[in-house]
Design a protein around this motif. Structure first.
Motif, PDB file in Angstrom:
ATOM      1  N   TRP A 132       1.398 147.643 -14.836  1.00 40.10           N
ATOM      2  CA  TRP A 132       2.745 146.944 -15.114  1.00 40.10           C
ATOM      3  C   TRP A 132       2.615 147.531 -17.119  1.00 40.10           C
ATOM      4  CZ3 TRP A 132       4.646 142.086 -13.914  1.00 40.10           C
ATOM      5  CH2 TRP A 132       6.514 141.308 -14.209  1.00 40.10           C
ATOM      6  N   SER A 133       1.782 147.545 -18.004  1.00 43.81           N
ATOM      7  CA  SER A 133       1.814 147.908 -18.765  1.00 43.81           C
ATOM      8  C   SER A 133       2.068 149.457 -19.514  1.00 43.81           C
ATOM      9  CB  SER A 133       1.014 147.114 -20.197  1.00 43.81           C
ATOM     10  OG  SER A 133       0.936 145.989 -20.019  1.00 43.81           O
ATOM     11  N   TYR A 134       1.331 149.531 -18.024  1.00 42.53           N
ATOM     12  CA  TYR A 134       1.811 151.435 -18.226  1.00 42.53           C
ATOM     13  C   TYR A 134       2.519 151.775 -17.606  1.00 42.53           C
ATOM     14  CZ  TYR A 134       0.551 156.548 -17.550  1.00 42.53           C
ATOM     15  OH  TYR A 134       0.386 157.793 -17.049  1.00 42.53           O
ATOM     16  N   GLY A 135       3.398 151.488 -16.809  1.00 39.13           N
ATOM     17  CA  GLY A 135       5.091 151.799 -16.659  1.00 39.13           C
ATOM     18  C   GLY A 135       5.242 152.043 -18.220  1.00 39.13           C
ATOM     19  N   LEU A 136       5.345 150.096 -18.753  1.00 44.87           N
ATOM     20  CA  LEU A 136       6.461 150.066 -19.291  1.00 44.87           C
ATOM     21  C   LEU A 136       7.077 150.915 -20.463  1.00 44.87           C
ATOM     22  CD1 LEU A 136       6.236 146.210 -19.826  1.00 44.87           C
ATOM     23  CD2 LEU A 136       8.130 147.748 -18.862  1.00 44.87           C
ATOM     24  N   GLU A 137       4.789 151.996 -20.912  1.00 37.53           N
ATOM     25  CA  GLU A 137       4.967 152.997 -21.985  1.00 37.53           C
ATOM     26  C   GLU A 137       5.389 154.205 -21.561  1.00 37.53           C
ATOM     27  OE1 GLU A 137       3.933 154.553 -25.495  1.00 37.53           O
ATOM     28  OE2 GLU A 137       3.200 152.134 -24.623  1.00 37.53           O
TER      29      GLU A 137
ATOM     30  N   PHE B 146      10.567 143.146 -16.582  1.00 39.27           N
ATOM     31  CA  PHE B 146       9.484 144.507 -16.522  1.00 39.27           C
ATOM     32  C   PHE B 146       9.405 144.586 -18.628  1.00 39.27           C
ATOM     33  CE2 PHE B 146      11.312 146.221 -12.755  1.00 39.27           C
ATOM     34  CZ  PHE B 146       9.914 145.698 -11.640  1.00 39.27           C
ATOM     35  N   GLY B 147       9.508 143.178 -18.698  1.00 40.45           N
ATOM     36  CA  GLY B 147       9.842 143.421 -20.488  1.00 40.45           C
ATOM     37  C   GLY B 147       7.835 143.373 -20.498  1.00 40.45           C
ATOM     38  N   GLN B 148       7.777 143.563 -21.815  1.00 42.66           N
ATOM     39  CA  GLN B 148       6.543 143.712 -22.385  1.00 42.66           C
ATOM     40  C   GLN B 148       5.867 142.047 -22.973  1.00 42.66           C
ATOM     41  OE1 GLN B 148       4.902 146.761 -22.873  1.00 42.66           O
ATOM     42  NE2 GLN B 148       3.077 144.838 -23.055  1.00 42.66           N
TER      43      GLN B 148
ATOM     44  N   SER C 217       6.582 139.635 -20.177  1.00 42.97           N
ATOM     45  CA  SER C 217       5.958 139.848 -19.000  1.00 42.97           C
ATOM     46  C   SER C 217       4.685 140.213 -18.915  1.00 42.97           C
ATOM     47  CB  SER C 217       6.629 139.960 -17.677  1.00 42.97           C
ATOM     48  OG  SER C 217       8.065 139.359 -17.968  1.00 42.97           O
ATOM     49  N   ALA C 218       4.607 141.589 -19.388  1.00 43.47           N
ATOM     50  CA  ALA C 218       3.459 141.839 -18.722  1.00 43.47           C
ATOM     51  C   ALA C 218       1.934 140.880 -19.674  1.00 43.47           C
ATOM     52  CB  ALA C 218       3.166 143.760 -19.427  1.00 43.47           C
ATOM     53  N   MET C 219       2.221 141.237 -20.542  1.00 38.18           N
ATOM     54  CA  MET C 219       0.873 139.842 -22.172  1.00 38.18           C
ATOM     55  C   MET C 219       0.858 138.491 -21.320  1.00 38.18           C
ATOM     56  SD  MET C 219       1.114 138.784 -25.735  1.00 38.18           S
ATOM     57  CE  MET C 219       2.840 137.984 -25.504  1.00 38.18           C
ATOM     58  N   ARG C 220       1.766 138.101 -20.632  1.00 38.60           N
ATOM     59  CA  ARG C 220       1.640 136.949 -20.167  1.00 38.60           C
ATOM     60  C   ARG C 220       1.334 137.030 -18.464  1.00 38.60           C
ATOM     61  NH1 ARG C 220       7.856 136.325 -20.856  1.00 38.60           N
ATOM     62  NH2 ARG C 220       7.722 135.007 -22.623  1.00 38.60           N
ATOM     63  N   LEU C 221       1.294 137.877 -17.517  1.00 43.08           N
ATOM     64  CA  LEU C 221       0.826 138.163 -16.300  1.00 43.08           C
ATOM     65  C   LEU C 221      -1.401 138.567 -17.021  1.00 43.08           C
ATOM     66  CD1 LEU C 221       0.423 138.948 -13.755  1.00 43.08           C
ATOM     67  CD2 LEU C 221       1.442 141.709 -14.483  1.00 43.08           C
ATOM     68  N   ARG C 222      -1.057 139.658 -17.710  1.00 38.83           N
ATOM     69  CA  ARG C 222      -2.369 139.870 -18.386  1.00 38.83           C
ATOM     70  C   ARG C 222      -3.395 138.148 -19.146  1.00 38.83           C
ATOM     71  NH1 ARG C 222      -1.368 142.643 -22.124  1.00 38.83           N
ATOM     72  NH2 ARG C 222      -1.635 144.407 -20.880  1.00 38.83           N
ATOM     73  N   LYS C 223      -2.675 137.650 -19.618  1.00 40.76           N
ATOM     74  CA  LYS C 223      -3.185 136.227 -19.694  1.00 40.76           C
ATOM     75  C   LYS C 223      -3.646 135.170 -18.691  1.00 40.76           C
ATOM     76  CE  LYS C 223      -0.539 135.623 -24.827  1.00 40.76           C
ATOM     77  NZ  LYS C 223      -0.162 134.586 -25.410  1.00 40.76           N
ATOM     78  N   MET C 224      -2.140 135.617 -17.928  1.00 47.88           N
ATOM     79  CA  MET C 224      -3.141 135.091 -16.645  1.00 47.88           C
ATOM     80  C   MET C 224      -3.915 135.450 -16.298  1.00 47.88           C
ATOM     81  SD  MET C 224      -0.033 133.831 -13.827  1.00 47.88           S
ATOM     82  CE  MET C 224       0.050 135.485 -12.857  1.00 47.88           C
ATOM     83  N   GLY C 225      -4.325 136.346 -15.635  1.00 49.16           N
ATOM     84  CA  GLY C 225      -5.579 137.031 -14.685  1.00 49.16           C
ATOM     85  C   GLY C 225      -6.683 136.350 -15.800  1.00 49.16           C
TER      86      GLY C 225
ATOM     87  N   TYR D 205       2.534 127.615 -15.937  1.00 52.57           N
ATOM     88  CA  TYR D 205       3.520 128.104 -17.370  1.00 52.57           C
ATOM     89  C   TYR D 205       3.855 129.254 -17.103  1.00 52.57           C
ATOM     90  CZ  TYR D 205       5.044 127.520 -22.549  1.00 52.57           C
ATOM     91  OH  TYR D 205       5.643 127.924 -22.723  1.00 52.57           O
ATOM     92  N   LEU D 206       2.820 130.074 -17.515  1.00 50.63           N
ATOM     93  CA  LEU D 206       3.196 132.107 -17.673  1.00 50.63           C
ATOM     94  C   LEU D 206       3.372 132.099 -16.622  1.00 50.63           C
ATOM     95  CD1 LEU D 206      -0.368 132.198 -18.991  1.00 50.63           C
ATOM     96  CD2 LEU D 206       1.318 132.280 -19.879  1.00 50.63           C
ATOM     97  N   LEU D 207       3.395 131.717 -15.130  1.00 45.16           N
ATOM     98  CA  LEU D 207       4.417 132.074 -14.139  1.00 45.16           C
ATOM     99  C   LEU D 207       5.663 131.753 -13.877  1.00 45.16           C
ATOM    100  CD1 LEU D 207       4.015 134.274 -11.695  1.00 45.16           C
ATOM    101  CD2 LEU D 207       2.913 131.946 -10.403  1.00 45.16           C
ATOM    102  N   ARG D 208       5.880 130.772 -14.066  1.00 43.32           N
ATOM    103  CA  ARG D 208       7.546 130.385 -14.865  1.00 43.32           C
ATOM    104  C   ARG D 208       8.085 131.293 -15.440  1.00 43.32           C
ATOM    105  NH1 ARG D 208       7.315 125.762 -17.149  1.00 43.32           N
ATOM    106  NH2 ARG D 208       9.287 125.000 -16.652  1.00 43.32           N
ATOM    107  N   SER D 209       7.109 131.634 -16.523  1.00 45.96           N
ATOM    108  CA  SER D 209       8.138 132.362 -17.710  1.00 45.96           C
ATOM    109  C   SER D 209       8.442 134.127 -17.275  1.00 45.96           C
ATOM    110  CB  SER D 209       7.306 132.417 -18.920  1.00 45.96           C
ATOM    111  OG  SER D 209       6.583 131.081 -19.285  1.00 45.96           O
ATOM    112  N   ILE D 210       7.720 134.455 -16.116  1.00 47.17           N
ATOM    113  CA  ILE D 210       8.011 135.182 -15.653  1.00 47.17           C
ATOM    114  C   ILE D 210       8.683 135.561 -15.035  1.00 47.17           C
ATOM    115  CG2 ILE D 210       6.867 137.020 -14.244  1.00 47.17           C
ATOM    116  CD1 ILE D 210       4.294 137.006 -15.524  1.00 47.17           C
ATOM    117  N   LEU D 211       8.750 134.012 -13.695  1.00 49.21           N
ATOM    118  CA  LEU D 211       9.473 134.058 -13.139  1.00 49.21           C
ATOM    119  C   LEU D 211      11.026 134.370 -13.791  1.00 49.21           C
ATOM    120  CD1 LEU D 211       8.460 131.875 -10.011  1.00 49.21           C
ATOM    121  CD2 LEU D 211       9.061 134.339 -10.026  1.00 49.21           C
ATOM    122  N   GLN D 212      11.234 133.275 -14.864  1.00 52.10           N
ATOM    123  CA  GLN D 212      12.276 133.107 -15.531  1.00 52.10           C
ATOM    124  C   GLN D 212      13.121 134.069 -16.478  1.00 52.10           C
ATOM    125  OE1 GLN D 212      13.980 129.842 -15.801  1.00 52.10           O
ATOM    126  NE2 GLN D 212      15.954 130.922 -17.085  1.00 52.10           N
ATOM    127  N   ALA D 213      11.888 134.999 -16.300  1.00 52.05           N
ATOM    128  CA  ALA D 213      12.134 136.388 -16.966  1.00 52.05           C
ATOM    129  C   ALA D 213      12.987 137.220 -15.710  1.00 52.05           C
ATOM    130  CB  ALA D 213      11.432 137.206 -17.585  1.00 52.05           C
TER     131      ALA D 213
END
Length: 215
Positions: free
Chosen positions: A201-206, A133-135, A137-145, A118-126
């Motif tokens: 990902w988050s570091y790149g956004l920062e 590379f939105g924040q 997506s980074a949060m969803r990726l962290r939740k997926m981990g 479900y989280l991966l679907r949201s990332i692909l939708q973005a």
């Protein structure tokens, strides 16, 4: 042409991920329903169902299974055994408690993986919307981990407890069986890699945000 090809590839990937997600949701629903209604079905139809749990072959804290060898070189062999041999014990049974215990780990795995997809679907939708590379997506990726890590620990723990529950009620087995390894290192490694990727990902956004402020 390249952008069009990438868009088609992203849409196809999204379709595959969506398909896997819905299959996992269906599997979780079916497993939960089966755990609830299987006592009635088994009693009414007098049929058997499969209860399966991972086991180690051998006895003791480090199970070993002795092997009989035959051949011209036998005189030079002092002993032969299989070390860390593991497999799946499958029981065709009408015992509902065995069936429920063995299916509980599968149910938790299906739920956890469905949430991860479900989280991966949201990332692909973005990605399809041009904002990969939105924040969020980074949060969803962290939740997926963390979800993959939780699934790894919960599945191994529940499988271990299910195997213990079943083996405690089997007085004697041949070959002798013991409890499996409680944790799988590859699942932990996969979740750590996802968490590291989320951190990068988050570091790149920062850095990008600091660069835009500087300009």
């Amino acid at each position: 042409m390249s952008n069009f090809s990438n868009l088609k590839l992203n849409r196809f990937t999204k379709f595959v991920v969506d398909l896997i997600y819905y299959l996992l949701v269906g599997a979780a629903f079916f497993l939960g329903l089966w755990i609830v209604v299987s006592p009635l079905v088994l009693q009414a139809t007098d049929t058997v169902s499969t209860a399966s749990v991972p086991v180690a072959i051998g006895e003791g804290s480090e199970p070993q299974f002795d092997v009989a060898v035959v051949g011209s070189a036998v005189k030079g062999i002092r002993s032969a055994f299989v070390d860390e041999s593991q497999g799946t014990l499958r029981l065709e049974t009408t015992n509902w408690s065995f069936i429920a215990a063995s299916n509980l780990a599968k149910l938790l795995t299906a739920i956890g993986l469905a949430y991860s997809f479900y989280l991966l679907r949201s990332i692909l939708q973005a990605v399809l919307q041009g904002e990969p590379f939105g924040q969020d997506s980074a949060m969803r990726l962290r939740k997926m981990g963390f979800a993959v890590l939780a699934v790894g620990f919960l599945r191994s723990t529940v499988e271990y407890l299910a195997a213990k529950f079943i083996l405690d009620r089997l007085v004697l087995t041949q070959p002798p069986l013991s409890l499996p390894s409680p944790f799988k290192s590859e699942v932990i490694l996969a979740s750590l890699l996802i968490l590291i990727l989320a951190q990068v990902w988050s570091y790149g956004l920062e850095l990008e945000r600091e660069r835009s402020l500087t300009i």
